[in-house]
Scaffold this motif. Structure first.
Motif, mmCIF file in Angstrom:
data_model
loop_
_atom_site.group_PDB
_atom_site.id
_atom_site.type_symbol
_atom_site.label_atom_id
_atom_site.label_comp_id
_atom_site.label_asym_id
_atom_site.label_seq_id
_atom_site.Cartn_x
_atom_site.Cartn_y
_atom_site.Cartn_z
ATOM 1 N N THR A 1 -29.605 6.461 6.440
ATOM 2 C CA THR A 1 -29.925 6.023 7.801
ATOM 3 C C THR A 1 -31.108 6.815 8.326
ATOM 4 O O THR A 1 -31.522 7.830 7.738
ATOM 5 C CB THR A 1 -28.734 6.236 8.746
ATOM 6 O OG1 THR A 1 -28.503 7.654 8.903
ATOM 7 C CG2 THR A 1 -27.476 5.563 8.218
ATOM 8 N N ASP B 1 -31.809 3.124 19.381
ATOM 9 C CA ASP B 1 -30.857 2.129 18.890
ATOM 10 C C ASP B 1 -30.903 1.994 17.369
ATOM 11 O O ASP B 1 -30.089 1.272 16.780
ATOM 12 C CB ASP B 1 -31.127 0.770 19.528
ATOM 13 C CG ASP B 1 -32.520 0.231 19.207
ATOM 14 O OD1 ASP B 1 -33.449 1.053 19.034
ATOM 15 O OD2 ASP B 1 -32.680 -0.997 19.131
ATOM 16 N N LYS B 2 -31.829 2.694 16.735
ATOM 17 C CA LYS B 2 -31.977 2.605 15.277
ATOM 18 C C LYS B 2 -31.461 3.853 14.568
ATOM 19 O O LYS B 2 -31.626 3.982 13.356
ATOM 20 C CB LYS B 2 -33.457 2.415 14.912
ATOM 21 C CG LYS B 2 -34.116 1.189 15.517
ATOM 22 C CD LYS B 2 -33.532 -0.087 14.935
ATOM 23 C CE LYS B 2 -34.280 -1.308 15.452
ATOM 24 N NZ LYS B 2 -33.691 -2.572 14.956
ATOM 25 N N ASN C 1 -28.691 4.891 13.519
ATOM 26 C CA ASN C 1 -27.762 4.698 12.404
ATOM 27 C C ASN C 1 -28.157 3.539 11.484
ATOM 28 O O ASN C 1 -27.379 3.125 10.620
ATOM 29 C CB ASN C 1 -26.340 4.483 12.929
ATOM 30 C CG ASN C 1 -25.787 5.734 13.609
ATOM 31 O OD1 ASN C 1 -25.905 6.836 13.076
ATOM 32 N ND2 ASN C 1 -25.200 5.573 14.792
ATOM 33 N N ALA C 2 -29.385 3.039 11.688
ATOM 34 C CA ALA C 2 -29.862 1.945 10.840
ATOM 35 C C ALA C 2 -30.406 2.504 9.524
ATOM 36 O O ALA C 2 -30.973 3.596 9.478
ATOM 37 C CB ALA C 2 -30.968 1.173 11.557
ATOM 38 N N LYS C 3 -30.209 1.741 8.451
ATOM 39 C CA LYS C 3 -30.771 2.145 7.170
ATOM 40 C C LYS C 3 -32.303 2.045 7.247
ATOM 41 O O LYS C 3 -32.843 1.070 7.780
ATOM 42 C CB LYS C 3 -30.262 1.247 6.039
ATOM 43 C CG LYS C 3 -28.769 1.404 5.739
ATOM 44 C CD LYS C 3 -28.497 2.723 5.033
ATOM 45 C CE LYS C 3 -27.008 2.869 4.685
ATOM 46 N NZ LYS C 3 -26.581 1.915 3.647
ATOM 47 N N HIS D 1 -34.215 -1.071 6.374
ATOM 48 C CA HIS D 1 -34.142 -2.224 7.266
ATOM 49 C C HIS D 1 -35.054 -2.063 8.484
ATOM 50 O O HIS D 1 -35.037 -2.909 9.383
ATOM 51 C CB HIS D 1 -32.705 -2.445 7.745
ATOM 52 C CG HIS D 1 -31.749 -2.751 6.640
ATOM 53 N ND1 HIS D 1 -30.389 -2.561 6.747
ATOM 54 C CD2 HIS D 1 -31.969 -3.227 5.385
ATOM 55 C CE1 HIS D 1 -29.801 -2.912 5.607
ATOM 56 N NE2 HIS D 1 -30.751 -3.317 4.766
ATOM 57 N N MET D 2 -35.850 -0.997 8.514
ATOM 58 C CA MET D 2 -36.702 -0.727 9.664
ATOM 59 C C MET D 2 -38.158 -1.048 9.341
ATOM 60 O O MET D 2 -38.564 -1.048 8.180
ATOM 61 C CB MET D 2 -36.570 0.746 10.081
ATOM 62 C CG MET D 2 -35.161 1.113 10.548
ATOM 63 S SD MET D 2 -34.913 2.896 10.813
ATOM 64 C CE MET D 2 -36.016 3.191 12.197
ATOM 65 N N GLN E 1 -41.584 1.990 12.725
ATOM 66 C CA GLN E 1 -40.366 2.719 13.051
ATOM 67 C C GLN E 1 -40.114 3.835 12.045
ATOM 68 O O GLN E 1 -39.737 4.952 12.401
ATOM 69 C CB GLN E 1 -39.179 1.754 13.098
ATOM 70 C CG GLN E 1 -39.239 0.779 14.263
ATOM 71 C CD GLN E 1 -38.218 -0.348 14.145
ATOM 72 O OE1 GLN E 1 -37.748 -0.665 13.052
ATOM 73 N NE2 GLN E 1 -37.891 -0.964 15.276
ATOM 74 N N GLN E 2 -40.362 3.529 10.780
ATOM 75 C CA GLN E 2 -40.189 4.537 9.736
ATOM 76 C C GLN E 2 -41.164 5.703 9.940
ATOM 77 O O GLN E 2 -40.834 6.862 9.693
ATOM 78 C CB GLN E 2 -40.418 3.921 8.361
ATOM 79 C CG GLN E 2 -39.336 2.942 7.937
ATOM 80 C CD GLN E 2 -39.581 2.398 6.545
ATOM 81 O OE1 GLN E 2 -40.105 3.086 5.680
ATOM 82 N NE2 GLN E 2 -39.207 1.129 6.328
#
Length: 215
Positions: free
Chosen positions: A103, A134-135, A137-139, A142-143, A147-148
């Motif tokens: 994440t 909001d990201k 806990n996102a993998k 998937h970003m 964002q990365q």
């Protein structure tokens, strides 16, 4: 503590055959000091990634001297580089080097765990500041790249450092997020009294650079 990075008559082996090479760094004496803010601008193919690799100790294919506080880096052993990258040198890589199976928070925490430098609350505050709360806990896989890029910056800041090397830090960000990321980067650098070296082949963070080098 590391106070100075010196490039003294350094020229990459790949450029050694060239005559009339125009650069503020190659074949010259270029000094970067703790607490300073520097921009290294380069056209594609002029050795920007090579320059970064020399500072981080990933490559040594050059003539001349790269020295930290007067000591040539070519004398450093693996253990020396491990300590330098843990507590004195931090880098936001152009290619980010994130782990897609983890994440966003885990990618930041993996660096922070080495030193326990930042609390979870501080890292969560960074996520909110950069507009990706909001990201958290996102993998990573998937970003978006932009964002990365912000996650990679947080990872670079989640450790003690005397110098921060930011390689193309805002190439995929709009002006608003570029400004916020620049503010966060400088806030952390000033808190640590650290030097910042930003590299770019185009768009760069709008900051009050102490010196601009043309690579």
């Amino acid at each position: 503590m590391m106070e100075k990075i010196l490039f003294d008559k350094v020229v990459p082996n790949i450029f050694s055959h060239l005559t009339g090479l125009s650069s503020d760094i190659w074949h010259k004496s270029a000094l970067f000091e703790k607490g300073g803010l520097y921009l290294v601008e380069a056209d594609s193919g002029k050795g920007k990634s090579t320059f970064c690799s020399y500072i981080l100790g990933y490559r040594h294919d050059y003539d001349g001297v790269v020295a930290f506080d007067g000591t040539s880096v070519k004398s450093f052993k693996v253990a020396d580089w491990v300590e330098l990258r843990k507590s004195h040198l931090s880098c936001l890589f152009q290619e980010l080097r994130l782990f897609p199976e983890l994440t966003a928070y885990e990618n930041v925490e993996i660096k922070n765990k080495l030193t326990g430098y930042k609390t979870k609350a501080q890292i969560e505050e960074w996520f909110d500041m950069l507009g990706i709360g909001d990201k958290i806990n996102a993998k990573i896989g998937h970003m978006s790249f932009g964002q990365q890029q912000r996650v990679a910056m947080m990872r670079a800041l989640a450790q003690p450092f005397d110098f921060l090397l930011a390689d193309e830090p805002i190439s995929h960000l709009d002006d608003t997020n570029s400004r916020i990321m620049g503010e966060l980067m400088m806030q952390e650098a000033k808190a640590q009294g650290a030097g910042v070296i930003v590299t770019s082949i185009g768009k760069h963070i709008d900051l009050d650079y102490e010196k601009v080098f043309k690579l």
